[in-house]
Design a protein around this motif. Structure first.
Motif, short mmCIF file in Angstrom:
data_model
loop_
_atom_site.label_atom_id
_atom_site.label_comp_id
_atom_site.label_asym_id
_atom_site.label_seq_id
_atom_site.Cartn_x
_atom_site.Cartn_y
_atom_site.Cartn_z
N ALA A 1 -4.20 -1.30 9.33
CA ALA A 1 -4.98 -1.41 8.10
C ALA A 1 -4.34 -0.66 6.93
O ALA A 1 -4.75 -0.84 5.78
N CYS A 2 -3.35 0.17 7.19
CA CYS A 2 -2.71 0.98 6.14
C CYS A 2 -1.72 0.13 5.34
O CYS A 2 -0.52 0.44 5.27
N GLN A 3 -2.20 -0.95 4.73
CA GLN A 3 -1.31 -1.91 4.09
C GLN A 3 -0.93 -1.52 2.67
O GLN A 3 0.16 -1.86 2.21
N SER A 4 -1.80 -0.82 1.96
CA SER A 4 -1.51 -0.39 0.60
C SER A 4 -1.67 1.11 0.50
O SER A 4 -2.13 1.77 1.43
N THR B 1 -3.83 2.70 -1.22
CA THR B 1 -5.26 3.01 -1.13
C THR B 1 -5.72 2.99 0.32
O THR B 1 -6.45 3.90 0.76
N ASN B 2 -5.34 1.96 1.07
CA ASN B 2 -5.70 1.89 2.48
C ASN B 2 -5.17 3.08 3.25
O ASN B 2 -5.85 3.66 4.09
N THR C 1 -7.15 5.62 5.60
CA THR C 1 -7.09 5.29 7.03
C THR C 1 -6.05 6.08 7.80
O THR C 1 -6.26 6.41 8.97
N SER D 1 2.59 3.67 3.03
CA SER D 1 1.88 2.48 3.47
C SER D 1 2.87 1.37 3.86
O SER D 1 4.07 1.47 3.58
N ARG E 1 -1.95 -5.91 -2.44
CA ARG E 1 -1.51 -4.74 -1.67
C ARG E 1 -0.42 -3.96 -2.41
O ARG E 1 -0.10 -2.82 -2.05
N THR F 1 -1.63 -1.24 -6.18
CA THR F 1 -2.36 0.03 -6.14
C THR F 1 -1.41 1.17 -6.52
O THR F 1 -0.20 1.08 -6.31
#
Length: 570
Positions: free
Chosen positions: A188-191, A193-194, A198, A211, A231, A234
């Motif tokens: 889930a750590c794609q961007s 922000t994620n 996460t 990310s 993605r 950010t």
């Protein structure tokens, strides 16, 4: 006439392909209704066995593509007696297991019989098993505890000086494309922000690699094409006023393309790598949705309708462009994913999944067309895991959710989804793997997806039998593989010690190894019919790139393979 029995001796993991009943392989399949399987194909298959190491590798992934989904899409597009023109024409086919691991104390981790796309994609990318949610990183005691980073096939090829590409119809940061060139504990750590929310310990601000979007551009992948622009927009840790996209452009020289016309305008990599982001999220599937329901969706005359994809390129077009940009003398690695098969199966959308599988077949055709002119290219086509799509009789009590469409035969076909009350999920069954080109025979039988790692890198070439007996009307086609012992060598070492070269050959009587600068021969030696090792010495060389060329000649013709070496002053 008596047919001679020929065997193929396996060195390393090359499978035996001549014993009747042990090869799950298909040649160019005739229509089974009109002709049936009446032709004995052993000689045809044997002629396609090439044990040499590939120069180029094209890995085509159908996310969630198992035999049931292939059959459903084939029935719809071509009918029960039809065949996909490209996917079903690959000469070597096998079955592949996809299980993963669960977190635990280790070193022996519990088995996860059903995995998500993160550990399955990591399996072929690294040759190692891992746990759900993890991207090219080993297992650990808990999901939130990062594991050990594993080097990927893409990274290994990049270290060899080969060009690399990554294409998907999903967000390019999604699990399958992410596994090719990133390492992180949570998919889930794609961007940025994620990642902050996460996997905070792996952000750049905490000294981590960042990310998935940041890692993909930091790897300077030559061609990145897919969805997921959101993605990349950010803010980054080091400078909240800028974004990952701006960072990619300013620090790594990426050229952004956002539609089919802009992609077509890119003709080379001379001006820098290419980042194609064609949608904010996943790209649009070929067909409009037909979502199964408990009452049953569609009907006996329902056909899938084309979706409006605007200016988005389809997978075959993206792959064709990626191949054209990556093509070079040293070779390349390309992973390309038809991702919406899985996405639409999760949504119980039979039309969406069928359309992306049709796109995959068109993409395989593009790869085969390139391979025809570049036979040292290995093509592998497979999935990452199975799904719950099942072709059923269509009774009211079959499955939790059902949908019915009219196939190319003009008859109704019903499918069911039964893993969830709404939507569907993965299953743990084995899936298809198929291949064509050098070392393609390694996919036959039942393999695990981690086996693809070594096959793509190129296993130690096998020794095939030599030419047939005197007077044989159908001698074997020669094959050869050559590997230089160094990627660079100084002028002094080339003169005094020489360049070590290893050659494996079969099917010939004469094997010649030459050192070339352009068309000029700097050194030449002969080796035995099955190959051997030599040192090529010369005082004629100058700085720059030279090629080591091995040629085998026999009754069945000749074959040539080459490797490149950089000659330096010191």
């Amino acid at each position: 006439m008596q047919v001679k029995k020929r065997t193929v001796l396996a060195i390393g993991a090359l499978a035996s392909v001549v014993a009747a009943g042990t090869v799950a392989a298909t040649a160019a399949i005739p229509d089974p209704v009109e002709q049936g399987f009446t032709k004995e194909r052993s000689a045809e298959l044997a002629a396609q066995v090439d044990p040499s190491k590939p120069r180029n590798v094209i890995l085509i992934i159908g996310d969630g593509m198992d035999d049931s989904m292939i059959t459903a899409a084939r029935n719809y597009e071509y009918g029960a007696g039809g065949r996909f023109p490209a996917l079903d024409a690959l000469p070597f086919t096998g079955a592949m297991t996809t299980y993963g691991l669960k977190v635990g104390a280790g070193p022996d981790y519990p088995i996860a019989y059903v995995s998500d796309s993160a550990p399955t994609a990591s399996g072929w990318s690294t040759g190692k098993k891992t746990v759900d949610g993890r991207i090219s990183q080993g297992p650990s005691t808990a999901a939130a505890v990062p594991g050990t980073n594993y080097e990927t096939v893409l990274e290994k090829f990049q270290a060899q000086g080969k060009r690399v590409g990554n294409v998907s119809t999903a967000e390019i940061t999604d699990a399958t494309p992410a596994a090719a060139a990133s390492h992180i504990s949570q998919r889930a750590c794609q961007s940025t922000t994620n990642a902050a929310a996460t996997c905070p310990s792996e952000t750049k601000g905490q000294g981590g690699p960042g990310s998935i979007s940041e890692q993909l551009v930091d790897h300077q992948i030559d061609v990145l094409l897919g969805g997921g622009k959101d993605r990349f927009t950010t803010p980054i840790d080091a400078n909240p006023a800028t974004t990952t996209l701006a960072y990619a452009q300013q620090q790594h020289g990426y050229r952004l393309v956002e539609n089919t016309a802009q992609l077509a305008a890119v003709t080379s990599l001379d001006q820098g790598p290419v980042l194609g982001l064609f949608n904010g999220g996943n790209m649009t599937p070929m067909y409009q949705p037909l979502v199964a329901s408990a009452a049953g969706a569609g009907g006996p005359t329902t056909r899938c309708e084309e979706a409006d994809r605007g200016a988005q390129p389809d997978l075959s077009l993206m792959t064709e462009k990626a191949i054209a940009l990556l093509d070079n003398d040293k070779g390349f690695f390309l992973q390309t994913e038809s991702a919406m098969i899985d996405k639409q199966e999760h949504a119980s959308d039979i039309c969406g999944a069928i359309g992306d599988l049709k796109e995959l077949d068109e993409t395989v055709a593009v790869a085969l067309s390139y391979q025809e002119a570049n036979p040292d290219t290995l093509i592998i086509v497979t999935g990452d895991h199975a799904h719950s799509t099942q072709i059923i009789a269509g009774n009211a009590d079959d499955g939790v959710q059902r949908a019915t469409v009219q196939t190319a035969d003009g008859d109704p076909m019903s499918v069911a989804y039964s893993t969830n009350a709404v939507g569907s999920d993965h299953t743990g069954t084995q899936i298809r793997v198929a291949a064509s080109g050098p070392q393609a025979a390694n996919v036959t039988g039942v393999i695990d997806q981690t086996d693809l790692f070594l096959t793509m890198l190129g296993r130690t070439p096998s020794v095939l039998p030599g030419p047939g007996e005197p007077g044989d009307p159908d001698p074997l086609k020669p094959a050869v593989s050559v590997v230089a012992g160094a990627s660079r060598i100084s002028l002094a070492d080339l003169r005094r010690r020489g360049l070590p070269v290893a050659v494996a050959a079969s099917g010939g009587t004469t094997v010649t190894v030459r050192l070339l600068k352009g068309s000029r021969t700097l050194a030449s030696k002969k080796v035995g019919a099955s190959g051997g090792t030599v040192r090529l010495k010369t005082r004629k060389a100058s700085k720059g790139t030279v090629r080591v060329v091995a040629t085998v000649t026999g009754a069945g013709g000749s074959a040539t393979r080459s490797d490149t070496v950089r000659v330096t002053k010191r």
